[in-house]
Scaffold this motif. Structure first.
Motif, PDB file in Angstrom:
ATOM      1  N   VAL A  74       0.861  -1.186   0.000  1.00 24.05           N
ATOM      2  CA  VAL A  74       0.000   0.000   0.000  1.00 24.05           C
ATOM      3  C   VAL A  74       0.895   1.232   0.000  1.00 24.05           C
ATOM      4  N   VAL A  75       0.644   2.124  -0.938  1.00 26.58           N
ATOM      5  CA  VAL A  75       1.388   3.378  -1.005  1.00 26.58           C
ATOM      6  C   VAL A  75       0.391   4.532  -0.979  1.00 26.58           C
ATOM      7  N   HIS A  76       0.446   5.319   0.075  1.00 28.64           N
ATOM      8  CA  HIS A  76      -0.352   6.541   0.148  1.00 28.64           C
ATOM      9  C   HIS A  76       0.483   7.682  -0.436  1.00 28.64           C
ATOM     10  N   VAL A  77      -0.151   8.513  -1.239  1.00 25.91           N
ATOM     11  CA  VAL A  77       0.539   9.652  -1.857  1.00 25.91           C
ATOM     12  C   VAL A  77      -0.186  10.931  -1.459  1.00 25.91           C
ATOM     13  N   GLY A  78       0.575  11.931  -1.037  1.00 27.56           N
ATOM     14  CA  GLY A  78       0.006  13.219  -0.680  1.00 27.56           C
ATOM     15  C   GLY A  78       0.835  14.347  -1.260  1.00 27.56           C
ATOM     16  N   VAL A  79       0.281  15.550  -1.274  1.00 28.10           N
ATOM     17  CA  VAL A  79       0.996  16.709  -1.803  1.00 28.10           C
ATOM     18  C   VAL A  79       1.552  17.532  -0.646  1.00 28.10           C
ATOM     19  N   SER A  80       2.718  18.097  -0.847  1.00 21.65           N
ATOM     20  CA  SER A  80       3.316  18.989   0.151  1.00 21.65           C
ATOM     21  C   SER A  80       3.883  20.219  -0.535  1.00 21.65           C
ATOM     22  N   GLY A  81       3.462  21.386  -0.070  1.00 24.38           N
ATOM     23  CA  GLY A  81       3.973  22.626  -0.627  1.00 24.38           C
ATOM     24  C   GLY A  81       5.438  22.858  -0.307  1.00 24.38           C
ATOM     25  N   MET A  82       5.961  22.116   0.672  1.00 28.92           N
ATOM     26  CA  MET A  82       7.373  22.250   1.043  1.00 28.92           C
ATOM     27  C   MET A  82       8.274  21.320   0.247  1.00 28.92           C
ATOM     28  N   ALA A  83       7.670  20.392  -0.501  1.00 27.39           N
ATOM     29  CA  ALA A  83       8.464  19.406  -1.235  1.00 27.39           C
ATOM     30  C   ALA A  83       8.885  19.944  -2.595  1.00 27.39           C
ATOM     31  N   SER A  84      10.093  19.597  -2.996  1.00 24.59           N
ATOM     32  CA  SER A  84      10.551  19.886  -4.357  1.00 24.59           C
ATOM     33  C   SER A  84      11.033  18.608  -5.041  1.00 24.59           C
ATOM     34  N   GLU A  85      11.006  17.494  -4.299  1.00 26.91           N
ATOM     35  CA  GLU A  85      11.324  16.173  -4.850  1.00 26.91           C
ATOM     36  C   GLU A  85      10.278  15.189  -4.338  1.00 26.91           C
ATOM     37  N   LEU A  86      10.357  13.944  -4.804  1.00 28.08           N
ATOM     38  CA  LEU A  86       9.567  12.899  -4.159  1.00 28.08           C
ATOM     39  C   LEU A  86      10.120  12.751  -2.745  1.00 28.08           C
ATOM     40  N   THR A  87       9.267  12.880  -1.768  1.00 20.44           N
ATOM     41  CA  THR A  87       9.698  12.810  -0.377  1.00 20.44           C
ATOM     42  C   THR A  87       9.189  11.514   0.238  1.00 20.44           C
ATOM     43  N   LEU A  88      10.118  10.620   0.539  1.00 17.32           N
ATOM     44  CA  LEU A  88       9.797   9.283   1.029  1.00 17.32           C
ATOM     45  C   LEU A  88       9.751   9.316   2.546  1.00 17.32           C
ATOM     46  N   GLU A  89       8.569   9.101   3.103  1.00 12.66           N
ATOM     47  CA  GLU A  89       8.396   9.184   4.550  1.00 12.66           C
ATOM     48  C   GLU A  89       8.755   7.847   5.200  1.00 12.66           C
ATOM     49  N   GLN A  90       9.620   7.883   6.212  1.00 12.51           N
ATOM     50  CA  GLN A  90      10.085   6.656   6.852  1.00 12.51           C
ATOM     51  C   GLN A  90       9.214   6.239   8.031  1.00 12.51           C
ATOM     52  N   LYS A  91       8.519   7.198   8.669  1.00  8.32           N
ATOM     53  CA  LYS A  91       7.705   6.834   9.827  1.00  8.32           C
ATOM     54  C   LYS A  91       6.517   7.777   9.982  1.00  8.32           C
ATOM     55  N   ALA A  92       5.592   7.379  10.859  1.00  5.62           N
ATOM     56  CA  ALA A  92       4.393   8.177  11.113  1.00  5.62           C
ATOM     57  C   ALA A  92       4.119   8.208  12.611  1.00  5.62           C
ATOM     58  N   PHE A  93       3.342   9.206  13.024  1.00  4.43           N
ATOM     59  CA  PHE A  93       3.092   9.441  14.445  1.00  4.43           C
ATOM     60  C   PHE A  93       1.604   9.297  14.775  1.00  4.43           C
ATOM     61  N   ASN A  94       1.347   8.882  16.010  1.00  7.57           N
ATOM     62  CA  ASN A  94      -0.015   8.560  16.437  1.00  7.57           C
ATOM     63  C   ASN A  94      -0.749   9.743  17.041  1.00  7.57           C
ATOM     64  N   TYR A  95      -0.020  10.727  17.552  1.00  6.09           N
ATOM     65  CA  TYR A  95      -0.647  11.820  18.286  1.00  6.09           C
ATOM     66  C   TYR A  95      -0.293  13.187  17.683  1.00  6.09           C
ATOM     67  N   GLY A  96      -1.059  14.188  18.100  1.00  2.41           N
ATOM     68  CA  GLY A  96      -0.741  15.567  17.720  1.00  2.41           C
ATOM     69  C   GLY A  96      -1.532  16.102  16.542  1.00  2.41           C
ATOM     70  N   TYR A  97      -2.672  15.466  16.229  1.00  2.00           N
ATOM     71  CA  TYR A  97      -3.472  15.907  15.071  1.00  2.00           C
ATOM     72  C   TYR A  97      -4.423  17.019  15.514  1.00  2.00           C
ATOM     73  N   GLU A  98      -3.935  18.256  15.399  1.00  2.00           N
ATOM     74  CA  GLU A  98      -4.660  19.413  15.914  1.00  2.00           C
ATOM     75  C   GLU A  98      -5.141  20.345  14.804  1.00  2.00           C
ATOM     76  N   LYS A  99      -4.948  19.948  13.558  1.00  2.00           N
ATOM     77  CA  LYS A  99      -5.401  20.758  12.419  1.00  2.00           C
ATOM     78  C   LYS A  99      -6.675  20.149  11.852  1.00  2.00           C
ATOM     79  N   SER A 100      -7.718  20.960  11.748  1.00  2.00           N
ATOM     80  CA  SER A 100      -9.019  20.472  11.280  1.00  2.00           C
ATOM     81  C   SER A 100      -8.972  20.034   9.826  1.00  2.00           C
ATOM     82  N   ASP A 101      -9.771  19.012   9.507  1.00  2.00           N
ATOM     83  CA  ASP A 101      -9.857  18.528   8.126  1.00  2.00           C
ATOM     84  C   ASP A 101     -10.809  19.395   7.316  1.00  2.00           C
TER      85      ASP A 101
END
Length: 205
Positions: A74-101
């Motif tokens: 499974v590969v999730h793909v998202g956009v980032s305004g800070m990215a200028s290359e393909l940015t391969l994420e090595q890990k993810a975090f469980n807490y701290g989601y304080e920005k509304s969807d």
């Protein structure tokens, strides 16, 4: 003589996100759709899915996609305004989601999976994937990141890592034409996914 039965293809599930904020057209979904046109080759069944930028939808839909497709990767793909290359994420975090969807909602207790680890590191070694991309003929270059941010990208990544950390990846793409075309982004995704599948297959041998 009985006819030979072809072995069933293994499934690769790739998701992109729907519109949010300034991204009325989300580059991640455009790149994933283009990847689908290009395909991954005859050995793989490519399934793509657009996911709304909504915590509750990710929380319910992502596990259902795993259950439905039993994906090899499974590969999730998202956009980032800070990215200028393909940015391969090595890990993810469980807490701290304080920005509304996009619906103005937050996850319960700003948490992805209650009772899970604070952080999950993917079993796929992104530094190897990164080297494979940068040494390929692709125009797209890649970097490795250890923080996907605390929004839907990180949220979806953690959700899948919690299901199977050895078959999950996340890639941030830069906005369209900054600097890569959608075709170039799709080609880069294809190289990245091929490298990931190589790692998974080698572990199975």
């Amino acid at each position: 003589m009985p006819a030979q039965v072809e072995p069933s293809k293994k499934t690769v599930l790739v998701t992109g996100f729907g519109p949010f904020g300034v991204y009325k057209v989300n580059t991640s979904w455009e790149a994933v759709k283009e990847l689908y046109k290009q395909g991954l080759g005859v050995d793989w069944e490519l399934v793509i899915e657009e996911i709304p930028v909504e915590y509750c939808t990710v929380k319910s839909k992502v596990p259902k996609l795993w259950e439905k497709h039993n994906p090899h990767l499974v590969v999730h793909v998202g956009v980032s305004g800070m990215a200028s290359e393909l940015t391969l994420e090595q890990k993810a975090f469980n807490y701290g989601y304080e920005k509304s969807d996009v619906k103005g909602c937050l996850p319960d207790a700003n948490c992805c999976v209650h009772g899970a680890d604070e952080c999950i590191t993917a079993g796929i070694k992104m530094n190897i994937v990164c080297a494979d991309i940068n040494n390929s003929d692709s125009k797209v270059k890649a970097v490795v990141s250890h923080d996907a941010g605390r929004y839907l990208c990180d949220f979806s990544y953690f959700t899948s890592l919690h299901i199977n950390k050895h078959r999950t990846a996340f890639i941030h793409v830069p906005p369209l034409d900054q600097p890569y075309t959608v075709q170039e982004l799709a080609e880069g995704l294809k190289v990245a996914i091929t490298a990931m599948l190589k790692q998974i297959e080698e572990k199975l041998q």
